[in-house]
Each structure stands twice: as structure tokens, then as C-alpha cells.
Design a protein around this motif. Structure first.
Motif: not given
Ligand SMILES: Nc1ncnc2c1ncn2[C@@H]1O[C@H](COP(=O)(O)OP(=O)(O)OP(=O)(O)O)[C@@H](O)[C@H]1O
Ligand SMILES: Nc1ncnc2c1ncn2[C@@H]1O[C@H](COP(=O)(O)OP(=O)(O)OP(=O)(O)O)[C@@H](O)[C@H]1O
Ligand SMILES: [Mg+2]
Ligand SMILES: [Mg+2]
Lengths: 506, 349, 310, 331
Positions: D192, D195-198, D201, D204-205, D218
């Protein structure tokens, strides 16, 4: 203080160690204007931008936004204050999808979690606004630099910003994309956004900007209204002296003798599934062959096959009349081929090595590690090419990663030119290079050709391609559509072929 | 040499001084049976295997790799040499020892080539590629020795660690020679630059025609050879091969030495002199724990604290902070006049 | 212990049915020569006794031993035996074994379970006793001696049971004589190199060492190298006591380089197989079976050396 | 091999994006391996063997989840094994001192998170390499274990014992331990968050390109420090699960477990350079390692050294196959 200025930078000074990148520079941005920031490679444009957005701290000077003094802690803070920026090198995450890159950090959320359907919808919307036909879920890294640049732009214009900063957004774009971008920029200007625009394309600057600030060697030269200044005046303000760069380069058409000689490199049916369909191409000594086409037309792909950077899965190659199989770049280099890649950050620059080491890298690699190029020879090569290409700072010991974008490009060119190749493949060699240097590079290419080197030349600027090339291969949708030679090499003709695909097969 | 001076020497110096405070005779060196004898000599002698392992590791790390199999190769080389010697009909002759040593080195080269194959040819991530050998290799060493400690009685083999050249222990001489050789080769040939180029930007190097595969291959073979020599030293030191424990966790110390020496694990720029300094620092730390009498139950905490201190004091960020503070305190008037030339970029990485 | 007996009575009948017994044996690892000899003894004895052996090596990890025991339960072996890596933490899995009616035998090291019905018997040495024996010899050897005796100690792997127990037994015994003093104690990780390096440092810091007590032969052998390199005579200038009695150690003892060795016998195989058969047949066995162990001085070592197996 | 490649690609369907390919390949190979074991040994391919894989590795799953976060940012955390040991030690020591078990669990979890926070802050703000900071953390945590006690500390707290000995029935003869449920929840939360929170992400960035992530505005600091907090908390939680598993605290517990965790993550298809990989891949990685162990114990006739060699070989076969298949899949 200028009451109407949205952003006002005064007396900005920044130093990197001994290098004084900026010295007491002023810049004002007004709402509803496009302001061009001009200067040669290394003049300090990108640094000034990065000071504005808080990437670099200032040593001295003041930044005011809407009259309030600010000191952003970093891009996040600048963004929050309404300053949206596209930095010079594409600064996105290649491992994430196009859509995510567009919306990273401001994804639409529902009940606290990212709403992926919303992300896709929004991304498609944003891409649509720039008329970009890409799958938002495809990974960004799979796309060409030009496309990545467009994504970066799309990301920047996606937010409702008060200030939009574009650092060389058009360096890889071709005419139609530039037109698209300018359409967007004009619309934003009308809605009162202040736009800071950096470009080395003089024509673009005159087309879009209202005012301009010129930097030279980290100092402010002046601020001008675009209407009040001529191209010649602008260039001399940037360069600091009169320069005849706007004269068109006159290049004599290929000597008739060229046809008689066997081609340096000949490809028949060379292709790679999913990348480029089979192409026939022959390049003779002293000949410049241009590859023309739109973004994504397969020029880079073809160049990489010619160099063995990717393996072809169909077709044959002969070098100097002998059939070869180029499985690796190394094999190509041994056959006398050189390739300056398009994506300089990922594929060219060895950032933590010195300028000198970068210049001699290819030559050293082909000699093998046992036979080191003597230090004196290295120094001499570095000095000569730094001077010849006017690389700044003129310090062979500087780390390449610390040079400005344009200067990095020059170093990469030098890397290949010193190997004296029989075939020189240049993919966007003038990307991000200032007017003066661009003329120098064009002259260099012409000179190389005159001395018998075969050249394959790729550039997003059709002008440049047409001007330099003896022959032009036009690509469209990763397919060759026509080859023009001699008299036929003409801007309108090429444009027409690109646009229509041309019934006429060469 | 200048390179060496720019490295952080002070942790080493501090440790040595700590020893001196506890034991006034710490720096004393005398001649014992034609061989130098003293704590400092012990540090050099016992540090030689680590220094060698770290040297190989330095080049591997410079290419963006890492070699976890170093400790295992140490065990294998000792096991092969000792088993060969012990099971030969003439276990005391120099010839037997030489053959055993040759076998060990040859096998190590093969193992290094194997690592290189996995990394360079198959493109497997170095940490996992070398983990295979790290796991299987110790089993291999145990297979060779049948899980026993193989004791040998061979004067020539014992001489690897027991003999001296001009009173200097042979181990120290060998390690110094290998360092000198590598320094010379990387400076006199283009190998150093090419290794760095491959480590900094593999794709750009490939497109510039650098034979990155063979370079990567070479450094793994070299690292394995270094480890093998280290293994021979370690087993010669006790005249036995202990496949179970020889070189256990040596790879971590080797990596630590490399990083203390200023080489980044991200690959690229490396420093051989720095690695040597790092290895000596670690060995001195170990010796200090023994001689200062740190109880075993707190020795790890002590080691951790020293490592943390070293890295804190060495971090460019911390140094910059300290410099700024010092400057602010030293000269109250604006600092414009004292433009301190920043350290040449890149040296600190 | 009555409950335990009751569990045993309903033990699976494979053994009783005439088929070969299956023994699941989970070894700690192969961290030392001693351990390897132990493994080999178990394997050989199983072969000789016609018992089918499921052998699993835990590589020094308790979790691996637990996994192995689980898998033995899964495979429905007749008896489970194991050398615990540590004393604590076996209750859960032993409970599972009990639930599956598979009897368990501990070898070499004990577990600290309060519920003694979880295993049938424990076969192994007493490490504390070994330390005591070493100390006892020293007390006797220095009895009537004049002045303080400086002892240095080479400990086994920090935190391991033999290291802790051998230290404890030794310290407890030498306390009888106030002249006996441990002036330095450091871990040599049970290895020869460890022993050598630590001893080198001891020799520099403490010029007046009289006695070395090493928790195993290997560290003692490494220390001998260090002592010789320092120009002293092991066994004479510095007296050496070790534990284990592996062949190399015995050789050194016979040569006079070591003065005394306390045996710690790894050859538990035959005894274990006896117990396995009894347990599988549901016979009562004692809760604790101590292995037959002795001590050696130089004379004893010379006598025993020719027949030493490991 | 080609056939397998084909099948994998087929099973994956043409539309599986290349970024999922490593995980799909890992999964296929895992199934293959497990099936192989089932063919070779009777009573291997039973449901409970599969569940035991989870029971015996639940702590490793949790550890691998935390490690995945760290590695996704391009970092590494070597301290996890020692933090597991320290957690067992702290828990056991506090229980021995008579603390309430719930409070003990809380203290351990918070302690792990704080330990991670400290390391993350040093890594990010002082710009010291993660490998080194966490290596020092590894020494420190292990050293603190010794300081607490050299000997193992048994746990007889009733709550801990109950949790340790509860079997959660799944119908039939099948059961799992509560730890498996905890691990499952952790995995779900991790998926969760990633994949579903900033925050996820951004992780990953940052792994893709930290410089770009910073320029994109970011919260790089939050992500880079945050992953070590997560890893620290996961290690502490894994330590608790390990404590349930062992019912003891011991300073030599979980030696080298950091390598198992890293191996699991990498086997699961995550790139050590960061930016690419999935938590589910790491779970598969743990299962693969567990299967290798299980096969070994079912084999039952291997000497200690052959066990090691076989583990190495299986690992090798696995990574080579994975590499080859993934390459073909992309081509
Ligand atoms: N991080 C850095 N460290 C050291 N020097 C730097 C760094 N960044 C920029 N410079 C130097 O500062 C000067 C200004 O660079 P800048 O990137 O601002 O130029 P620019 O005007 O954007 O040029 P271009 O048109 O080539 O992009 C150059 O001399 C460059 O070498
Ligand atoms: N690795 C890849 N995977 C998938 N698609 C790719 C990959 N590399 C390139 N492409 C796509 O292939 C097409 C051809 O790209 P190429 O770089 O050859 O274009 P080009 O003609 O050089 O144009 P430009 O350089 O202006 O983008 C582009 O649409 C690009 O997005
Ligand atoms: Mg710039
Ligand atoms: Mg292109």
C-alpha cells in the motif's frame, strides 16, 4: 525596487570553489512577459536559475518574489511559491512511467491514497494539451531525449504556476514541437505568467521573447527589450565582440570525385526489429550525409546500428568494401567509426573524470590500457582542443561534471575528433551549444569532411542538416522514405518529405 | 604521496597514541632472531592479509562492483595449499610447498574469473554473483580439508609468514610490493583511468570503446589473487588451514578499509594509498582492543564507536560545518577577504 | 518424568515393526575440527548400527535447527537428536515434536527448558566441569608456590556456551588460591589465528605471563606460535592449559609445549545410537548421560597419541 | 531453457510490462523449484510444507520488506541482522526484569525505529555512505547485545509463550503461526505504502535519480530518512517475531541474516542501484531461499560442506536462470 516585478534578483553572486560563476547579477521578471536569458556556454544562465529555485545558495545578493525577500530551501519550496522549472538536462526519473513523471509529488489522491485512474486521466490530458502521442504508462527511460524533454515541459506547465522557468527546453526539439511549445507559452503569457526562457536559438528568442537579459562570464551585460535590439547586437553583447556567425556557412557541394571512391561504410537492409526498418545507406569519404526526420523517426536508432551500439538483426554492413559485423562499439571503433551520442548525460559524459581524461578516453581505449598516452601528449591534446573549441573553464583538470552543458558537449566532440575517424557519426552534436560554438562546430565538421572524413550528421535543426549535408536521408516512422542528393538537398524539399512521406521513393 | 597526506591519517595516529599511553613500550622495535619484533611490526604483519584483500576490493569497488567472496577465497587457498602439502609424499620439501602455493593461486584465479564471468558476461548484480561463491566456496574449502584443520610442517611454507627480508617480515614485504606494483601499473598504464571510467559511467565507457567486460573480469581475478595470497599468509601464520574459520567476515573489514580510505562504494574514483591507510587503521583498532584490554563483551561497541567517529570526522559535510563555524569564530569581520580555496573537488570522494 | 514415559510408550511403531529406524540429526554446523569429528562419529555410528540417518547442518543458526526439526517432524522420523546452538528457545518446536510423538535426544549441549518432558535425555559433556578440571590442575601445580601467578585467558567465541562455562568453571576453581590471577582475558574465537594474534598482543602488554589458559586446543596452538616468535619457550616459560584434546593438541602436549589438556570428547556416536534404539523401543533412559572424558598430561598424551582418532 | 522462457512469457501474457518481468520469472522459477522438490521427495509437496516455509521465515519476510524500501532508494541496511538480535535481547531482558509484555513490544518497536532514524539522518544529512553507517550500526547493535548479557535469556512470559505456541488453523490439517499473519499484514501495508502513497512513489523516484527527485521538488529527505526508519522498525518487528520463534534472547542470534535479507530482495528482482523492484518480489525471494533450505533438509544425507555447496549451486542456478529468462523476455 521595481514594484511591478514578480521576481527580482539583485546583486547575485555565486562561486564554486575558485570559479566565480555569477558576479553581482540582476534579473527582473514581470508577469505576462517572456524574458529570455542569454549568454554563451558557461555564462552562468543555469546557475542563475538554480539560485532562484534554491538549488544553490547565494554568496551575496537578494531574491524577492512579489516584493518579499525569499531564500528557498530547495526546489520544493520554490515550487510551493509558484515557481515551476524545467532544468537544462532532463531531470526526471527514467525508471518511472511517463504519467508518473508528469505528476510525481502532486498525484491526484482519493481518501489519502493515490488515485491511479485519476493519474492516468490527468496525464493523458496534459500530454494531449501538448499534442503528445505517448502511452502514459510506458517507462520514461524508453523514450528519446526529445520526448523526455517534452515530458519535463509538460510537467512544468501542468501546475498553475506564477513563474515558469525553461532552461533550454528546445535543444532537442524540432520545428513542430517548438511551435507547439510556443503556443503553450503564449497562452500562459496571456494569462499573466512570468516566463524565463533560455535558448541558444537566436531565432526562437526573437520569436517568443519580450525582453532579454544578457550574461557574459558570470556578469550582467544588460537588459534589453527584444524589439530594440538586432540579432547582431545581441550576439555581440553575448560574445563581447563583433562576430560574423550569422553568415551562413558556405560549403562547397561534394566533389564529383567522391562517387568514384568506395564508400567508407555501406549498409544494405540494415535494421532492427521494433527500432528501425531496413535501410540502405552508403557514406563516402569526404561526404556529409544528413539524417532528417521528426522526433522519434528513428535517426538515433539508425546511428546506433551503424556504430554497433545496438545489434542489427537484419542486413549487412561493409566498411571500406569489406563486410563486417559490428557487435560492439569497440568493433566499430576499430573499423574507424566514431559516434557522439545524443544523450550526453547518460551515454557520453564521465562526470567524475577530468576534462583531459574525457577528451583522451576514446583514443586511450582504442590503444588499450597497456599503452598509456603519455602525459605530455594528453596535456597537449587537451590544451589544443580546449582552445580550438573554446571550452570554458579552460582547465584540463576540471571535472567534466562541473562544466556547463554546452561545454560538456564540446568535450565529447573533442573526444571523437582526436581519434581521426574515417566515419564520424554525430547525433545532435550542437545540442545546447551557443551560437558562436555552433558555427565553430559546423565549420569543424565541414573541415573534417574536406579532409576526407565521412560524416553522418543528425540534428533537430533542419537548417543545419541541409546546410552541411551533401546528401540527406529522410526518415519517417522509423522507415527510410527518401534520399536527396546534390541540388535536391533543399529545406523545403526535406520538409515536404518529412511531412508527407513523399510519394517519391529514392 | 601527496595523495596520502590528504587522507585522514589522524584516526590511525590517535589509535597509536592511545596505545602508547597505555603501554609506553608500544613503539619499541627490537631485533629478535634476525627479524624485527614489536607491536608496530605486529600491526604491519597481521594487517598484511587485510591490506591485500582490501587492495583487490578497491579495484572491484571502483568498477561499481563488490566482492563478498574474498573471505571464502582466503579459506580455499589455505585449504588447497595445506591439503596438497600434507597429503604429498614429501610434506616437508620446498618443492611441495611451491606446487601447493601455485595450485592455490591458480584455483583462486579461476574463481576470480568465475566471479568476473557472472558479473561481466551474464550481468548478474555483483553482490549476489559473489554471494554464490561466498556460500559455496566455504563448503568447497571444507570439502578439500574434509572439515578438519590441516596442520602442515613445511619450513618453506612456514616461511611465507615466518621469514624476513632484511629483518622485515616477508608478509609485509610482499604486501608492500603488491601495493607498489599496483600503484605503478595503474599510474603508468591507462588501467586506472579506464577502471574509473567504467565505474563512473559504464554505458559512456562502452560507447567510447572501453573494453569494460575484460576490465571487470580482470579486477575480479586480481581481487581473488590478492585474497589467495592473503589466505596463504594467514594459514602460514599458524601452519595450518582452517577451512571453517579462515577469512570469516574478512570481506566486511576489507570493504570498511576501502571506504575509510575514501573510495566511494558507488564506484569511480578510488585511492590505493587510502585503502592502505584504512587497512592499517582497522588492524590497529583490532590490536588496540587486545592490548588496551577492552573486554570482549564491549569490544564490538568500541569498534562501532571508533568507526562512527572516524566517518563523522571525515564526512565532507561535517568538515564544511566545522570550517564554517571556525571561520565565523576566528574572524569576526566579513569573510570576503579570506577566500579559503576549497579543497580541490573530487579529492574527498 | 512419568509423563515422558507415557509419551514414549505410544512412540511410532516403525522401529518396532522391524524396518530400519530413522534418526533425524540436526548438527550445529562445521565450525571446528571438533565439530567435524563429532559429525563423523554420529554418521559412522549410525551406519554401524543400521540406523537410517537424516542429517542436517544448521550453519550455526538456531532458526535453521528449528526448521530442520520441523522438517524431521514433517518427514515423520522415528527419533530426533540435535546439538542445540544455544540453550534457550526450544520449547515451541519440542512441543511440536512431542505432539507428533517423536522422542528427542539432546547431544553435546543442554537446553534450559523447565519442562523436562520435552526431551528424553541429554548426552554430552559438562563445560563448566571442564573449566573446573583445568583450574584444579593449575591450583595443584602451583600449590606451595611462591608469589603471584599471572594468567592470561583465551576465550572462545563471545557469548557461546562453552566459552561462558569454561570461563566460569575455571574462575570458580582458581579463586581458591589468591595468588592465581587472570590479568588479561580476550576472545580468540576458537581459532588458531585468533589465538596467535591475541597472544602476540598479550606478550607485548604483559611481559610477565606465567600461565595461558585457552578454551580450546586450536587457540592454544596459535598462541604457541606467538610465544615462540617472542623468543620464549611454551610449556616452560609459560605454562599452557587447554581443553578438547584434538590430535594436534595432544601432539603438542606430548612435545611438552602444552602442559595439560582437559578432554572434551566429540565421539558421541556409539553412545547416541544406543540411546536412540532404547528410546525408540520405549525403554526408560536416564535424563542425563555424561560422556566419558578424561584429562591428559604429557605422559598420558604420549601413551594415548598413537590411538587418537581425531 | 528457451521453452521455459516461452512459457513464462506466455503465462505472463504479452501485456506484462517489462518491470514486472523479474518478479514473474522469479515466481515461475519458485513454482518450478517447489514442484521439483515435490517430485523428488515424498511428503514434500504438501500444503503444510508450503505453510512451514512461511512459518519458518516470517521474520525474514518482514526483514526483507524493510530492506526493500531501503534498496529501492539505492541504499542498503547491513544492521538488520544485529537489530533483530538486539531486539530479542532487549525483549528478553526487559521481560526478565518484570516489564509488561505489551510495553516491551512497544519499546522494542520504537527502539528499532529510532535506531533507523539515527542512521537515516546521518546518511542523509551528513552524506555518509549507507553501507558504512549501517555497518557501524551493525557492530553497535551486536555489541550492545553483549553488553546486555553474554548468555541466552529464556523467555517464560505467558503472553509471549502463548503467541509463540498458538497455531492458527486454516482448515484441514493446515495451520500457520500468528507471526505469519503479522508478516502478511506488514507486506500488505508495504505494498500500500509503496504504490498508493506519495511517500512510496518518492522512494522510487529517489532510487531512479536522487538529483532529479530533488529538482522535481519531492521530499527527498523524508524518503531517504524514512526508509531507514521503516527498515529499523521492520527489523525490530522481525526481532519480535524471532523472539516468538525462539522464545529467547541471545546475542548470537541472526548472525549474517542481513545477507539473507539482501539476497532475498535481490533474488526478488530488485536492483541494488535502486528505483526498480517490488515487495512481492522480495517475499518470493524469501520463499526461494526457504525452499532451498527445505530441499536440503529433505535431502538429509548431505555433509555440512555439501550443504553449503548445494545452497550456493541452487542460488547460482536460480540467479542465472532468472537473468537469462528476464533478458529474453525483454528482447
Ligand atoms: N557544481 C559546479 N561546480 C563547479 N563549477 C560549476 C558547477 N556548476 C556550474 N559550474 C561552473 O559555473 C559556470 C556557469 O555554468 P552554467 O551551467 O550556469 O552555464 P550556462 O550559462 O548554463 O551554460 P550552458 O549554455 O552551456 O548551459 C561554468 O563555468 C561552470 O563550469
Ligand atoms: N528502448 C526503447 N524502448 C522502446 N522504445 C524506444 C526505445 N528507444 C527508443 N524508442 C522509441 O523509438 C523511437 C525512435 O527513437 P529515436 O531516438 O531513434 O528517434 P530520433 O529519430 O532519433 O528522434 P529524436 O532523437 O529526435 O527523438 C522513438 O519513438 C522512441 O521513443
Ligand atoms: Mg546551462
Ligand atoms: Mg535522436
Amino acid at each position: 525596487m521595481d514594484r511591478s516585478a514578480l521576481v527580482e534578483m539583485t546583486g547575485i553572486s555565486v562561486a564554486f570553489g575558485p570559479v566565480q560563476a555569477l558576479q553581482s547579477v540582476d534579473l527582473r521578471l514581470h508577469p505576462g512577459e517572456v524574458h529570455a536569458l542569454m549568454g554563451e556556454n558557461g555564462a552562468g544562465k543555469s546557475t542563475l536559475i538554480k539560485t532562484l529555485t534554491g538549488v544553490h545558495p547565494v554568496d551575496a545578493g537578494e531574491i524577492r518574489v512579489r516584493g518579499e525577500p525569499v531564500a528557498f530551501a530547495g526546489p520544493a519550496a520554490a515550487q510551493a511559491a509558484g515557481i515551476s522549472t524545467v532544468y537544462q538536462e532532463v531531470n526526471l526519473c527514467p525508471n518511472l512511467s511517463v504519467g508518473e513523471n508528469l505528476l510525481l509529488g502532486r498525484e491526484p489522491r482519493r481518501a489519502g491514497r493515490i488515485d491511479w485512474r485519476g493519474v492516468r486521466r490527468r496525464a493523458a490530458e496534459v500530454l494531449g494539451r501538448l499534442h503528445l502521442d505517448v502511452d502514459p504508462s510506458s517507462p520514461l527511460g524508453a523514450h528519446s531525449i526529445a520526448l523526455q524533454q517534452l515530458v519535463a515541459i509538460a510537467r512544468a506547465v501542468e501546475v498553475e504556476a506564477r513563474v515558469l522557468v525553461l532552461d533550454e527546453p528546445t535543444s532537442s526539439l524540432d520545428a513542430s514541437e517548438v511551435a507547439e511549445l510556443f503556443r503553450v507559452v503564449r497562452r500562459l503569457r496571456e494569462s499573466g505568467v512570468a516566463i524565463l526562457f533560455v535558448s541558444h536559438f537566436i531565432e526562437q528568442v526573437f520569436e517568443i521573447s519580450d525582453r532579454m537579459t544578457v550574461l557574459r562570464n558570470g556578469r550582467l551585460v544588460g537588459e534589453y527589450a527584444t524589439a530594440d535590439i538586432s540579432r547582431r547586437q545581441l550576439v555581440s553583447a553575448m560574445v563581447g565582440r563583433e562576430l560574423e556567425v550569422l553568415e551562413q556557412l558556405d560549403r562547397a557541394p561534394a566533389e564529383p570525385a567522391a562517387d568514384a571512391e568506395p564508400p567508407v561504410l555501406a549498409a544494405t537492409g540494415l535494421g532492427r526489429r521494433g527500432a528501425i526498418e531496413p535501410v540502405d545507406l552508403a557514406v563516402r569519404p569526404g561526404e556529409v550525409v544528413g539524417l532528417a526526420g521528426l522526433l522519434g523517426s528513428g535517426r538515433t536508432e539508425l546511428a546506433r546500428l551503424l556504430f554497433g551500439a545496438d545489434r542489427a538483426d537484419t542486413g549487412e554492413l561493409t566498411v571500406g568494401g569489406r563486410p563486417v559485423r559490428l557487435r560492439t562499439p569497440r568493433a566499430a571503433i576499430d573499423a574507424g567509426i566514431a559516434f557522439s551520442p545524443e544523450d550526453r548525460k547518460a551515454e557520453g559524459v564521465v562526470a567524475d573524470l577530468s576534462v583531459r581524461a574525457n577528451i583522451v578516453l576514446a583514443m586511450q581505449a582504442s590503444r588499450g590500457w597497456m599503452r598509456r598516452i603519455p602525459r605530455r601528449k594528453q596535456d597537449e591534446l587537451a590544451r589544443r582542443w580546449i582552445e580550438l573549441l573554446d571550452i570554458r573553464p579552460a582547465d584540463p583538470d576540471a571535472l567534466l561534471g562541473n562544466l556547463s552543458g554546452g561545454n560538456q558537449q564540446k568535450v565529447l566532440l573533442a573526444r571523437w575528433l582526436i581519434t581521426q575517424p574515417r566515419l564520424l557519426i554525430l547525433d545532435e552534436p550542437t545540442r545546447g551549444i551557443d551560437v558562436g560554438a555552433k558555427a565553430q562546430i559546423q565549420a569543424l565538421v565541414a573541415e573534417q569532411a574536406r579532409e576526407g572524413t565521412a560524416v553522418v550528421f543528425i540534428s533537430a535543426e533542419l537548417d543545419e542538416v541541409v546546410r552541411l549535408s551533401d546528401r540527406v536521408l529522410v526518415l519517417r516512422d522509423r522507415r527510410p522514405v527518401a534520399q536527396l542528393a546534390g541540388e535536391d538537398v533543399e529545406l523545403d524539399r526535406v520538409m515536404e518529405l518529412i511531412a508527407t512521406g513523399g510519394g517519391a521513393r529514392a | 604521496m601527496r595523495d596520502l597526506l590528504r587522507r585522514p591519517v589522524w584516526p590511525l595516529v590517535a589509535l597509536l597514541l592511545l596505545n602508547l599511553a597505555v603501554m609506553p613500550s608500544f613503539f619499541a622495535v627490537r631485533l629478535q632472531d634476525g627479524r624485527l619484533y614489536g607491536s608496530l611490526i605486529d600491526i604491519l604483519h597481521n594487517g598484511a592479509p587485510l591490506a591485500l584483500a582490501a587492495l583487490g576490493m578497491t579495484l572491484v569497488i571502483a568498477t561499481r562492483g563488490i566482492d563478498l567472496s574474498v573471505g571464502t577465497v582466503v579459506a580455499i587457498s589455505g585449504a588447497v595449499a595445506c591439503t596438497w602439502i600434507a597429503s604429498s609424499p614429501d610434506p616437508a620439501s620446498p618443492g611441495t610447498a611451491l606446487t601447493g602455493i601455485g595450485l592455490a593461486l591458480a584455483l583462486a584465479a579461476a574463481l576470480g574469473a568465475w566471479n568476473g564471468f557472472l558479473v561481466a558476461r551474464l550481468g548478474i548484480q555483483p553482490i549476489i554473483a559473489t554471494l554464490v561463491l561466498m556460500t559455496a566456496g566455504r563448503g568447497l574449502a571444507q570439502l578439500v580439508t574434509d572439515g578438519q584443520i590441516i596442520t602442515v610442517n613445511n619450513g618453506f611454507f612456514a616461511g611465507i609468514s615466518g621469514s624476513a627480508l632484511l629483518a622485515v617480515p616477508l608478509t609485509v614485504v610482499v604486501a608492500a610490493a603488491v601495493y607498489a606494483l599496483v600503484a605503478l601499473v595503474t599510474r603508468r598504464t591507462a588501467l586506472g583511468t579506464l577502471v574509473e571510467a567504467v565505474g563512473i559511467n559504464p554505458e559512456a565507457s562502452r560507447l567510447a570503446g572501453v573494453r569494460s567486460q575484460s576490465i571487470v573480469w580482470t579486477v575480479y581475478v586480481f581481487a581473488a589473487l590478492c585474497a589467495a595470497v592473503a589466505g596463504l599468509m594467514i594459514s602460514s601464520n599458524v601452519n595450518a588451514a582452517d577451512a571453517n574459520n579462515a577469512g570469516l567476515w574478512l570481506e566486511l573489514d576489507a570493504i570498511l578499509a576501502v571506504v575509510i580510505g575514501g573510495t566511494s562504494l558507488a564506484g569511480g574514483r578510488y585511492s590505493i594509498a587510502g585503502t592502505l591507510l584504512g587497512a592499517l587503521t582497522i588492524q590497529t583498532l583490532t590490536t588496540t582492543i587486545y592490548s588496551v584490554g577492552i573486554p570482549p563483551e564491549v569490544s564490538l561497541v568500541f569498534k562501532a564507536l571508533v568507526v562512527i567517529l572516524v566517518f563523522l570526522a571525515q564526512a565532507p559535510k561535517v568538515r564544511a560545518l566545522m570550517r564554517r563555524r571556525r571561520r565565523r569564530r576566528d574572524d569576526a569581520p566579513p569573510p570576503a577577504a579570506t577566500a579559503v580555496p576549497a579543497e580541490t573537488a573530487g579529492s574527498g570522494r | 518424568g512419568g509423563g515422558g514415559g507415557g509419551g514414549g510408550a505410544t512412540a511410532p511403531g516403525a522401529g518396532a515393526g522391524g524396518e530400519a529406524l530413522t534418526l533425524g540429526f540436526s548438527q550445529v554446523g562445521a565450525e571446528s575440527g571438533w565439530r567435524t569429528a563429532n559429525t563423523k562419529s554420529v554418521q559412522d555410528a549410525a551406519g554401524a548400527a543400521g540406523i537410517e540417518l537424516q542429517f542436517s547442518d544448521a550453519q550455526q543458526k538456531q532458526e535453521n535447527q528449528i526448521k530442520a526439526i520441523r522438517s524431521f517432524i514433517q518427514q515423520r522420523v522415528d527419533v530426533i537428536a540435535f546439538s542445540p546452538v544455544v540453550e534457550s528457545g526450544w520449547d515451541t518446536v519440542l512441543m511440536e515434536a512431542k505432539r507428533a510423538n517423536i522422542p528427542v535426544i539432546l547431544t553435546d549441549r543442554a537446553v534450559d527448558s523447565t519442562d523436562t518432558t520435552l526431551y528424553k535425555t541429554f548426552l554430552g559433556s559438562d563445560f563448566v566441569e571442564e573449566g573446573r578440571k583445568a583450574g584444579q590442575w593449575l591450583v595443584e601445580d602451583t600449590a606451595g608456590g611462591s608469589g603471584p601467578v599471572n594468567i592470561v585467558e583465551l576465550q572462545g567465541t563471545t557469548g557461546s556456551a562453552p566459552a561462558i562455562d569454561r570461563q566460569e568453571g575455571f574462575a570458580e576453581t582458581i579463586a581458591q588460591n589468591p595468588d592465581l590471577k587472570v590479568i588479561a582475558s580476550q576472545t580468540g574465537d576458537f581459532t588458531r589465528s585468533g589465538g596467535r594474534q591475541v597472544m602476540e598482543a598479550f606478550l607485548k602488554t604483559h611481559p610477565d605471563i606465567d600461565v595461558l589458559y585457552a578454551h580450546n586446543d586450536d587457540m592454544g596452538l596459535g598462541a604457541i606460535e606467538a610465544i615462540e616468535a617472542a623468543g620464549k619457550v611454551p610449556g616452560t616459560d609459560i605454562k599452557i592449559i587447554t581443553v578438547d584434546a584434538v590430535k594436534d593438541g595432544m601432539q603438542a602436549l606430548a612435545d611438552g609445549k602444552i602442559n595439560y589438556i582437559v578432554e572434551c570428547n566429540p565421539l558421541l556416536g556409539p553412545q547416541l545410537m544406543d540411546l536412540v534404539k532404547k528410546v525408540a523401543a520405549g525403554e526408560e533412559v536416564p535424563q542425563r548421560v555424561v560422556t566419558e572424558e578424561t584429562t591428559f598430561d604429557t605422559a598420558a598424551a604420549k601413551a594415548a597419541l598413537p590411538s587418537r582418532q581425531y | 531453457m528457451t521453452a521455459v522462457a516461452e512459457r513464462v512469457r506466455h503465462a505472463a501474457g504479452r501485456r506484462v510490462p517489462t518491470r514486472f518481468l523479474p518478479v514473474v520469472v522469479t515466481f515461475a522459477l519458485f513454482v518450478l523449484m517447489f514442484a521439483g522438490g515435490g517430485l523428488r521427495y515424498e511428503s514434500f509437496a504438501s500444503g503444510q510444507v508450503l505453510l512451514n516455509l512461511l512459518i519458518d521465515n516470517s521474520f525474514l519476510v518482514v526483514l526483507a520488506v524493510g530492506m526493500t524500501f531501503v534498496i529501492l532508494t539505492g541504499g542498503i541496511d547491513l544492521s538488520v541482522g544485529s537489530v533483530v538480535a538486539l531486539s530479542t535481547m532487549v525483549a528478553a531482558a526487559l521481560l526478565r526484569a518484570g516489564w509488561s509484555p505489551v510495553l516491551v513490544m512497544l519499546v522494542v518497536l520504537v527502539g528499532g525505529a529510532v535506531f533507523g532514524l539515527a542512521m537515516g539522518a546521518v546518511i542523509h544529512y551528513l552524506e555518509i555512505q549507507p553501507f558504512i553507517v549501517t555497518l557501524a550500526g551493525m557492530f553497535l547493535a551486536r555489541g550492545l547485545c553483549y553488553v546486555i548479557d553474554l548468555e541466552s535469556i529464556p523467555i517464560d512470559d505467558p503472553l509471549f509463550r502463548t503467541i509463540a505456541q498458538t497455531a492458527v488453523p486454516l482448515g484441514g490439517e493446515l495451520f500457520v503461526s500468528p507471526s505469519v499473519l503479522v508478516a502478511t499484514v506488514v507486506v500488505a501495508i508495504a505494498v500500500y505504502v509503496l504504490h498508493l502513497t506519495r511517500f512510496g512513489r518518492t522512494v522510487y523516484a529517489v532510487g531512479g535519480n536522487p538529483q532529479s527527485a530533488m529538482l522535481m521538488g519531492l521530499r527527498v529527505a523524508q524518503a531517504r530518512v524514512g526508509v531507514y526508519v521503516i527498515s529499523g522498525a521492520c527489523s525490530a518487528l522481525a526481532g519480535l517475531l524471532f523472539t516468538f520463534y525462539m522464545l529467547s534472547g541471545y546475542s548470537l542470534h541472526a548472525v549474517g541474516m542481513e545477507l539473507d535479507a539482501i539476497a532475498a530482495v535481490v533474488i526478488g528482482g530488485t536492483l541494488l542501484t535502486g528505483g526498480s523492484g517490488f515487495v512481492l518480489g522480495s517475499v518470493l525471494g524469501v520463499l526461494v531461499l526457504g525452499t532451498i533450505q527445505t530441499i536440503l533438509s529433505f535431502e538429509g544425507t548431505l555433509s555440512s560442506w555439501w550443504s553449503r555447496i548445494v545452497i550456493g549451486l541452487l542460488l547460482l542456478v536460480f540467479v542465472v536462470l532468472q537473468r537469462v529468462l528476464a533478458r529474453r523476455g525483454v528482447a
